[in-house]
Design a protein around this motif. Sequence first.
Motif, short mmCIF file in Angstrom:
data_model
loop_
_atom_site.label_atom_id
_atom_site.label_comp_id
_atom_site.label_asym_id
_atom_site.label_seq_id
_atom_site.Cartn_x
_atom_site.Cartn_y
_atom_site.Cartn_z
N THR A 158 40.72 44.10 40.34
CA THR A 158 41.29 42.79 40.01
C THR A 158 40.44 41.66 40.57
OG1 THR A 158 42.77 42.94 41.92
CG2 THR A 158 43.68 43.55 39.78
N GLN A 159 39.61 41.94 41.52
CA GLN A 159 38.74 40.91 42.08
C GLN A 159 37.40 40.81 41.37
OE1 GLN A 159 39.44 38.61 44.65
NE2 GLN A 159 41.44 39.37 44.06
N HIS A 206 39.27 40.75 36.46
CA HIS A 206 39.94 39.60 37.09
C HIS A 206 40.54 38.68 36.02
CE1 HIS A 206 36.47 37.17 35.98
NE2 HIS A 206 35.73 38.18 36.41
N MET A 208 42.72 41.72 31.96
CA MET A 208 43.40 42.01 33.21
C MET A 208 44.73 42.75 33.01
SD MET A 208 44.61 39.60 36.39
CE MET A 208 46.29 39.30 35.90
N GLN A 211 46.94 37.73 39.45
CA GLN A 211 45.82 38.54 39.95
C GLN A 211 45.94 38.72 41.46
OE1 GLN A 211 41.81 37.06 39.12
NE2 GLN A 211 41.23 37.65 41.21
N HIS A 220 45.90 33.42 37.70
CA HIS A 220 45.18 33.63 38.95
C HIS A 220 46.13 34.16 40.02
CE1 HIS A 220 42.57 32.84 42.39
NE2 HIS A 220 43.59 32.20 42.95
N CYS A 258 42.83 36.98 30.95
CA CYS A 258 43.97 37.58 31.65
C CYS A 258 44.83 38.42 30.70
CB CYS A 258 44.81 36.51 32.33
SG CYS A 258 45.52 35.29 31.21
N THR A 304 46.35 42.21 43.55
CA THR A 304 45.43 42.55 44.63
C THR A 304 46.19 42.85 45.92
OG1 THR A 304 43.71 41.17 43.64
CG2 THR A 304 43.42 41.74 45.95
#
Length: 137
Positions: free
Chosen positions: A26-27, A31, A110, A48, A45, A106, A52
Amino acid sequence: MKSDNTASNLLSVLLLVLSIFLTFGTQFLFHACSPMEDGGYMLCHWAQRGVTGAGAVLVILYIFCVAAKDRKVRAAFITAGIPVTILAMLFPDVLISMCMSDSMRCQSVMRPAVFAAGCVILIITAVSLLVNLRRRK
């Protein structure tokens, strides 16, 4: 008996590797969207960041799981990872809203990656629990 213990150890290590993949993925790999032009962040964000954080908790749980010698203790750590994995899967779009457009990173990268990684972790968790809780003959 020996093969059950080996399988239990391998499954614990696999869960640890998958949780590390979820945390760092995820980093760096899947992401959320980049910062806006004004330097602020969109809601995705924070989804995410939540994934994490949940992934980091999974890493800690599975480190303890790998270190545990007793099968029942190992099963307890594995069981504790189930709600954390589900939480990680719920962050994108259920607990924290994502971008409106399906073409945004996203939504297209993601969210599916987190869901897929979470499903694999849950499947390995179920197998690992069966191996750890099976009665020895």
